[in-house]
Design a protein around this motif. Structure first.
Motif, PDB file in Angstrom:
ATOM      1  N   MET A  68      42.305  24.850  65.046  1.00 39.49           N
ATOM      2  CA  MET A  68      43.103  25.306  66.185  1.00 39.49           C
ATOM      3  C   MET A  68      43.813  26.633  65.965  1.00 39.49           C
ATOM      4  SD  MET A  68      42.268  23.189  68.433  1.00 39.49           S
ATOM      5  CE  MET A  68      43.370  23.521  69.799  1.00 39.49           C
ATOM      6  N   TYR A  69      44.101  27.007  64.732  1.00 38.85           N
ATOM      7  CA  TYR A  69      44.895  28.211  64.490  1.00 38.85           C
ATOM      8  C   TYR A  69      44.093  29.381  63.948  1.00 38.85           C
ATOM      9  CZ  TYR A  69      48.852  25.044  65.150  1.00 38.85           C
ATOM     10  OH  TYR A  69      49.739  24.130  65.660  1.00 38.85           O
ATOM     11  N   THR A  70      42.788  29.303  63.971  1.00 43.89           N
ATOM     12  CA  THR A  70      41.969  30.405  63.485  1.00 43.89           C
ATOM     13  C   THR A  70      41.909  31.526  64.514  1.00 43.89           C
ATOM     14  OG1 THR A  70      39.811  30.993  62.613  1.00 43.89           O
ATOM     15  CG2 THR A  70      39.833  29.380  64.371  1.00 43.89           C
ATOM     16  N   ARG A  71      41.775  32.744  64.050  1.00 46.38           N
ATOM     17  CA  ARG A  71      41.644  33.896  64.954  1.00 46.38           C
ATOM     18  C   ARG A  71      40.170  34.096  65.340  1.00 46.38           C
ATOM     19  NH1 ARG A  71      46.309  36.957  65.355  1.00 46.38           N
ATOM     20  NH2 ARG A  71      47.867  36.474  63.782  1.00 46.38           N
ATOM     21  N   GLU A  72      39.255  33.535  64.548  1.00 47.73           N
ATOM     22  CA  GLU A  72      37.836  33.650  64.846  1.00 47.73           C
ATOM     23  C   GLU A  72      37.438  32.507  65.783  1.00 47.73           C
ATOM     24  OE1 GLU A  72      38.895  33.300  61.489  1.00 47.73           O
ATOM     25  OE2 GLU A  72      39.168  35.455  61.382  1.00 47.73           O
ATOM     26  N   GLY A  73      36.258  32.636  66.353  1.00 49.57           N
ATOM     27  CA  GLY A  73      35.750  31.561  67.200  1.00 49.57           C
ATOM     28  C   GLY A  73      36.283  31.642  68.618  1.00 49.57           C
ATOM     29  N   ALA A  74      36.350  30.496  69.246  1.00 47.32           N
ATOM     30  CA  ALA A  74      36.751  30.412  70.653  1.00 47.32           C
ATOM     31  C   ALA A  74      38.221  30.762  70.839  1.00 47.32           C
ATOM     32  CB  ALA A  74      36.477  29.012  71.186  1.00 47.32           C
ATOM     33  N   ARG A  75      38.539  31.233  72.043  1.00 45.20           N
ATOM     34  CA  ARG A  75      39.935  31.503  72.388  1.00 45.20           C
ATOM     35  C   ARG A  75      40.714  30.188  72.375  1.00 45.20           C
ATOM     36  NH1 ARG A  75      39.687  34.247  78.111  1.00 45.20           N
ATOM     37  NH2 ARG A  75      38.893  32.168  78.417  1.00 45.20           N
ATOM     38  N   ARG A  76      41.976  30.272  72.043  1.00 45.61           N
ATOM     39  CA  ARG A  76      42.822  29.071  71.991  1.00 45.61           C
ATOM     40  C   ARG A  76      42.850  28.376  73.352  1.00 45.61           C
ATOM     41  NH1 ARG A  76      47.501  27.269  69.006  1.00 45.61           N
ATOM     42  NH2 ARG A  76      47.777  25.137  69.736  1.00 45.61           N
ATOM     43  N   ALA A  77      42.904  29.134  74.436  1.00 43.85           N
ATOM     44  CA  ALA A  77      42.918  28.525  75.765  1.00 43.85           C
ATOM     45  C   ALA A  77      41.659  27.695  75.994  1.00 43.85           C
ATOM     46  CB  ALA A  77      43.051  29.603  76.844  1.00 43.85           C
TER      47      ALA A  77
END
Length: 192
Positions: A68-77
């Motif tokens: 959940m707190y990674t900057r990579e991958g999918a947007r948090r939203a």
């Protein structure tokens, strides 16, 4: 047993059906795990219930934080929308409440989430959110029914394979977390 609460974006509290640990009775190891888990862990009955097995809670928290707190991958939203869809499918009122509010914050789109909480997949969703919701609910179904068409729909909305994997990780993790919450306690309305 508390009153049955419908799906809501209201702030709820979760109450354990067992005796959660009392912070003052926790070992140094348990305190350390709570501190590594979440800023509210020392006051939240869910964490105080799970900390009876500190190694398992630590593994759960590390997995949660990595997804959940990674900057990579999918947007948090997008991850929060997927987690809301999964929580609606699994019936976790508490989790749906948390994820719906987080989506509204990160996605800056409360009206869409209010409609989704009310109408589920019947809500008027953008093609991107529909693809995320359909993938999330197909993946969270028992047995899972997510397949190539779901991935293709996400790719058609511009999502990379890494973003899709990130959504899948969030959905799978919350399907497991929902089951813990649903079998260990229940939500209540927060005191006014």
């Amino acid at each position: 047993m508390a009153e049955k609460i419908p799906f809501t974006m209201e702030n709820l509290v979760w109450r354990s059906w067992s005796n959660p640990m009392v912070l003052e009775e926790c070992t140094a190891e348990q305190i350390d795990v709570l501190e590594k888990s979440d800023p509210v862990a020392k006051t939240h009955e869910y964490y105080l219930t799970l900390v009876r097995d500190p190694a398992a809670l630590l593994a759960r928290s590390q997995l949660f934080n990595a997804i959940m707190y990674t900057r990579e991958g999918a947007r948090r939203a997008d991850k929060e929308f997927a987690a809301t869809a999964e929580s609606l499918l699994n019936g976790c009122v508490f989790c749906a409440s948390v994820h719906s509010r987080l989506y509204a914050t990160f996605g800056k789109d409360r009206p869409t989430m209010e409609a989704f909480m009310k109408d589920g997949l019947g809500a008027d969703l953008s093609p991107r959110l529909r693809a995320i919701a359909e993938f999330a609910t197909a993946l969270a179904a028992t047995p899972p029914v997510a397949g190539p068409a779901h991935v293709a729909a996400l790719e058609a909305e511009g999502m990379s394979r890494e973003e899709i994997l990130d959504i899948a990780n969030a959905v799978a993790m919350f399907a497991w977390a929902n089951r813990l919450m649903l079998t260990l306690g229940e939500p209540e309305y927060a005191a006014a």
